[in-house]
Structures are given as structure tokens and as C-alpha cells.
Enzyme design. Structure first.
Site, PDB file in Angstrom:
ATOM      1  N   GLY A 143       0.977  -1.099  -0.559  1.00  0.00           N
ATOM      2  CA  GLY A 143       0.523   0.072   0.101  1.00  0.00           C
ATOM      3  C   GLY A 143       0.726   1.416   0.087  1.00  0.00           C
TER       4      GLY A 143
ATOM      5  CE  LYS B 295      -5.573  -5.445  -6.613  1.00  0.00           C
ATOM      6  NZ  LYS B 295      -6.085  -4.602  -7.798  1.00  0.00           N
TER       7      LYS B 295
ATOM      8  CB  ILE C 176      -0.202   4.494   7.207  1.00  0.00           C
ATOM      9  CG1 ILE C 176      -1.040   3.576   7.453  1.00  0.00           C
ATOM     10  CG2 ILE C 176       0.929   5.509   6.150  1.00  0.00           C
ATOM     11  CD1 ILE C 176      -2.677   4.213   6.996  1.00  0.00           C
ATOM     12  CG  ASP C 177      -1.489  -0.286   8.885  1.00  0.00           C
ATOM     13  OD1 ASP C 177      -1.960   0.650   8.536  1.00  0.00           O
ATOM     14  OD2 ASP C 177      -2.160  -1.090   8.702  1.00  0.00           O
TER      15      ASP C 177
ATOM     16  NE  ARG D 131     -25.931  13.844  15.771  1.00  0.00           N
ATOM     17  CZ  ARG D 131     -25.807  13.836  15.271  1.00  0.00           C
ATOM     18  NH1 ARG D 131     -25.072  15.052  14.393  1.00  0.00           N
ATOM     19  NH2 ARG D 131     -27.381  14.433  14.640  1.00  0.00           N
TER      20      ARG D 131
ATOM     21  CG  MET E  24      -6.818   1.934   7.171  1.00  0.00           C
ATOM     22  SD  MET E  24      -5.300   2.624   6.101  1.00  0.00           S
ATOM     23  CE  MET E  24      -6.859   2.400   4.365  1.00  0.00           C
TER      24      MET E  24
ATOM     25  NE  ARG F 190     -25.752  11.089  12.771  1.00  0.00           N
ATOM     26  CZ  ARG F 190     -27.631  11.318  13.302  1.00  0.00           C
ATOM     27  NH1 ARG F 190     -26.943  10.127  14.723  1.00  0.00           N
ATOM     28  NH2 ARG F 190     -27.970  11.522  13.772  1.00  0.00           N
TER      29      ARG F 190
ATOM     30  CG  HIS G 274      -7.507   4.055   1.289  1.00  0.00           C
ATOM     31  ND1 HIS G 274      -8.444   3.424   1.281  1.00  0.00           N
ATOM     32  CD2 HIS G 274      -6.564   2.789   0.654  1.00  0.00           C
ATOM     33  CE1 HIS G 274      -8.534   1.781   0.597  1.00  0.00           C
ATOM     34  NE2 HIS G 274      -7.684   1.616   0.950  1.00  0.00           N
TER      35      HIS G 274
ATOM     36  CD  GLN H 269      -7.254   6.296   8.941  1.00  0.00           C
ATOM     37  OE1 GLN H 269      -6.240   6.035   9.762  1.00  0.00           O
ATOM     38  NE2 GLN H 269      -7.360   5.816   7.711  1.00  0.00           N
TER      39      GLN H 269
HETATM   40  O1  F6P Z   1      -0.885  -1.681   5.466  1.00  0.00           O
HETATM   41  C1  F6P Z   1      -1.845  -0.861   5.290  1.00  0.00           C
HETATM   42  C2  F6P Z   1      -3.130  -0.957   5.190  1.00  0.00           C
HETATM   43  O2  F6P Z   1      -3.396   1.181   5.135  1.00  0.00           O
HETATM   44  C3  F6P Z   1      -4.135  -1.425   6.014  1.00  0.00           C
HETATM   45  O3  F6P Z   1      -4.049  -0.686   7.392  1.00  0.00           O
HETATM   46  C4  F6P Z   1      -5.159  -1.384   5.703  1.00  0.00           C
HETATM   47  O4  F6P Z   1      -6.281  -2.696   5.875  1.00  0.00           O
HETATM   48  C5  F6P Z   1      -5.188  -1.366   3.957  1.00  0.00           C
HETATM   49  O5  F6P Z   1      -3.490  -1.226   4.135  1.00  0.00           O
HETATM   50  C6  F6P Z   1      -5.440  -1.513   2.804  1.00  0.00           C
HETATM   51  O6  F6P Z   1      -5.343  -1.203   1.616  1.00  0.00           O
HETATM   52  P1  F6P Z   1      -5.645  -1.255   0.224  1.00  0.00           P
HETATM   53  O7  F6P Z   1      -5.250  -0.284   0.145  1.00  0.00           O
HETATM   54  O8  F6P Z   1      -5.564  -2.793  -0.333  1.00  0.00           O
HETATM   55  O9  F6P Z   1      -7.615  -0.960   0.528  1.00  0.00           O
END
Ligand code: F6P
Length: 366
Positions: A13, A78, A143-144, A179, A186, A284, A290, A292
Site C-alpha cells: 500500500g 497484489k 502507515i500502520d 452525540r 486504519m 454517528r 484511505h 490517511q
Molecule cells: O497496511 C496498510 C493499510 O493501509 C491497512 O491499514 C489497510 O487495511 C490496508 O492497507 C488497505 O489496503 P488497500 O489499499 O488494499 O485497501
């Protein structure tokens, strides 16, 4: 005299700071005029496609890109050289191993070194290619922040900044409407973004994969908050969080070659669970997704990414192959790729960061 060729790939990613790493590699390499830097489009796909998609990365190609999100050489999460998708006559797909072919292409093209910028999956590919004799160096990204053997990956702090700014915006609207706001961030298996955002933003509840939650405790904490006369509350939940004895919220991906489960939507599950647990306040949900991962990296990540890029090229010069660049104890070092892929960087539930969150009254629903 023919120049030595370095290949750079970005895999997995995307992540703010990828371009800053690429620029730093190219700028540092320009100080060693016997090297030239090339990029393969969409990780190794550019080398494995016919015709090949590889581009020369010179000073002009990287000028000013440290400010830009994404990656100028594209990326993919992929397939890959070890599981390249091929369509069968009946229309179904299966995967073939093209890694030996890739090794041969790298040799034929005269690449004397490879720098692979990527997360967990990409570094596994790097290690496997290294074992096949490819002179490769890893640069950690995600980012994780879930990659082991480095204190931080670049891109993480930018994601936290985006999430925190979003959180701040939700505060004023929650306050106006009395609320409960649930914000989903993510974090598939590690709750780093959620935890940092909850502390930075001042959440009442933070739910992360490492601490399965008891919905009644979450509801109780939110009830308490409303009973205190403060008629609004904030929950930050990581996409991979799950209830005790429950499962993650995910769906199977239908995209060819995509091996991950698709996460996202746990905020809506939590909302329904809170209703069922008797919470009557308006709720809510906001799923940041994305957003992020996009846009310009903050200064911290630009600096970290630049350090990673310079270090990675210097490791090429020193022939420190099979290693990954790493940020540890406020300095940049190298670690074996094996160490980076052997473990997973979970939030430690007994860490001072968790203690800090608990110390300011944040509930993890446990
Ligand atoms: O691994 C980084 C990440 O942003 C995860 O936090 C998230 O679940 C995944 O990629 C989402 O990936 P994609 O871009 O394939 O939807």
C-alpha cells in the site's frame, strides 16, 4: 565506463514519504557518479511485464517530489514475483512463481543492487529474493507502524496527524449535538494509529486489535460520560479491533491477486453493538479510510524518509545486502531482513503509552 545500476521499487500500500525516500536515494547516488538509479513501475511488475516498464530516476525526475504523496514509480499490493496471477482457460485465476525469472531479468539488465521500499509483505519478498542471491536492501514503510525491528516507519506520523485533525473536527460537531462520535482509523493487526490519535485528540474510548473489548464496559464508560453532564463522547477504533469472543469486521476481496481480507466498517458494527447494549445517545460513525494514506507527508516523515533513503544508498555502497534500514533510539541503523520479518510490531499492552492513555482516563473496554 558503464555505470553501475541500482533498481528502486515501491511495493504494498502507498504511504506518505515514499517519494521523499526515492528522492534521497537519487540525490545521494548523484554524489557517487559511477551509479545510476532506475525505478521499476508497480514494484517488480515493471520488470516482469512485456514490454518492460522501467524508468531512469535522475535529478530531474525527483526534483521537488519529497512534498508529494504517493509514489512516482507506482505500487501494488497484489500478486508479486512469487505469486504472479495467471488466468486459466476457464476464466479462473491461479498464481505462478516467477521469482527465478525475475532474478534472471535483474542479472540481464545489469542491476548490481536493489532497494525495496515496502511493508511486511514486501520485506518478506526482499528476504526471499536475497536468499536467491539478489543483492537487496529493504526500507520499511507503512502507515500502520506494524513492522518490527524499527521504532517507526515513515508515513505513520502523517497518518496520525490526519486522524488527529479529523478527530478535532468531530469534537465540535459532537459537542453541538450531544452525540457519541465513533471514528474508525486504519490498523489491521496493530492499533498504533488509534492509540496515538486517542491520546492526541482526547478520546474517552480507544479500541485496538491488541485488546479485545467488552461492549458492556464500552457502553458503561460512555454512559458515565453523559451522566457527568458532558453530553458528548469520542471513540477511536482501529479497523482490526474486535469484541471479546468476537471476530474482526472484514470481507473477502474479489480483486485478482489480492490476498488480504478487506477491512473497514467496524465503526458501524460497534454502533449497532452499543445500541444493543442499551446506549441511547445519538451515535454517528466516521470511517477515515484511505484519506490517511494520501497527500503530503508531514515534516517528521519527510526527514525520516530522507534519512532512510540516504542510509539505504550508503548500505548499497557498503554492500550490506540482506539488511533493512531502521530507526532505533533516535538514530538510523541497519538490521537483518530476517529480524524485520520474524516478528510483528504489536502495541505492547504493558507499555507506557497504554499506561499514559489509561492515566488520562481513556478506556480500552477491557
Ligand atoms: O497496511 C496498510 C493499510 O493501509 C491497512 O491499514 C489497510 O487495511 C490496508 O492497507 C488497505 O489496503 P488497500 O489499499 O488494499 O485497501
Amino acid at each position: 565506463m558503464a555505470k553501475k545500476k541500482l533498481l528502486v521499487v515501491t511495493g504494498g500500500g502507498d504511504c506518505p514519504g515514499l517519494n521523499a525516500v526515492i528522492r534521497a536515494i537519487v540525490k545521494r547516488a548523484a554524489q557517487s557518479p559511477d551509479w545510476e538509479v532506475w525505478g521499476s513501475i508497480e514494484a517488480y511488475n515493471g520488470l516482469l511485464r512485456t514490454p518492460k516498464e522501467i524508468v531512469l530516476l535522475d535529478s530531474a525526475a525527483v526534483a521537488g517530489i519529497h512534498v508529494r504523496g504517493g509514489t512516482i514509480i507506482k505500487t501494488t499490493n497484489k500478486g508479486g514475483p512469487f505469486s504472479w496471477p495467471v488466468q486459466n482457460p476457464d476464466g479462473s485465476w491461479s498464481a505462478v512463481d516467477r521469482s527465478d525469472e525475475l532474478v534472471e531479468i535483474l542479472r540481464q539488465e545489469g542491476f548490481q543492487a536493489v532497494i525495496s521500499i515496502g511493508g511486511d509483505g514486501s520485506q518478506r519478498i526482499s528476504k526471499a529474493l536475497y536468499d536467491k542471491g539478489v543483492p537487496i536492501i529493504g526500507v520499511p514503510k507503512t502507515i500502520d507502524n506494524d513492522l518490527a525491528a524499527t521504532d517507526f516507519t515513515f508515513g505513520f506520523q502523517t497518518a496520525v496527524q490526519i486522524a488527529t485533525e479529523s478527530f478535532d473536527r468531530l469534537v465540535s460537531t459532537a459537542e453541538s449535538h450531544h452525540r457519541v462520535m465513533i471514528m474508525e482509523v486504519m490498523g489491521r493487526h496493530a492499533g498504533w494509529i488509534a492509540l496515538h490519535t486517542a491520546i492526541a485528540g482526547g478520546a474517552e474510548v480507544c479500541l485496538i486489535p491488541e485488546i479485545p473489548y467488552d461492549i458492556h464496559k464500552v457502553a458503561q464508560r460512555l454512559h458515565q460520560r453523559f451522566n457527568n453532564g458532558r453530553g458528548f463522547a469520542h471513540v477511536v477504533i482501529a479497523e482490526g479491533a474486535k469484541p471479546k469472543d468476537g471476530t474482526i469486521t472484514a470481507r473477502l476481496a474479489t480483486e485478482v491477486g489480492y490476498e488480504n481480507l478487506r477491512l473497514g466498517g467496524v465503526a458501524y458494527q460497534l454502533s449497532a453493538q452499543l445500541r444493543a447494549a442499551g446506549l441511547t445517545a445519538d451515535i454517528r460513525e466516521t470511517v477515515l479510510g484511505h484519506v490517511q494514506r494520501g497527500g503530503t507527508p508531514i515534516a517528521f516523515d519527510r526527514v525520516l524518509a530522507t534519512q532512510f533513503g540516504v542510509k539505504a544508498f550508503e548500505m548499497v555502497l557498503a554492500e550490506q545486502f540482506g539488511q533493512m534500514v531502521s530507526y532505533r533510539n533516535n538514530t538510523i541503523v541497519s538490521v537483518p531482513l530476517q529480524e524485520a520479518i520474524a516478528n510483528y510490531n504489536y502495541v505492547q499492552v504493558d507499555s507506557f503509552l497504554i499506561q499514559t492513555a489509561r492515566g488520562v482516563g481513556i478506556s480500552f473496554g477491557d
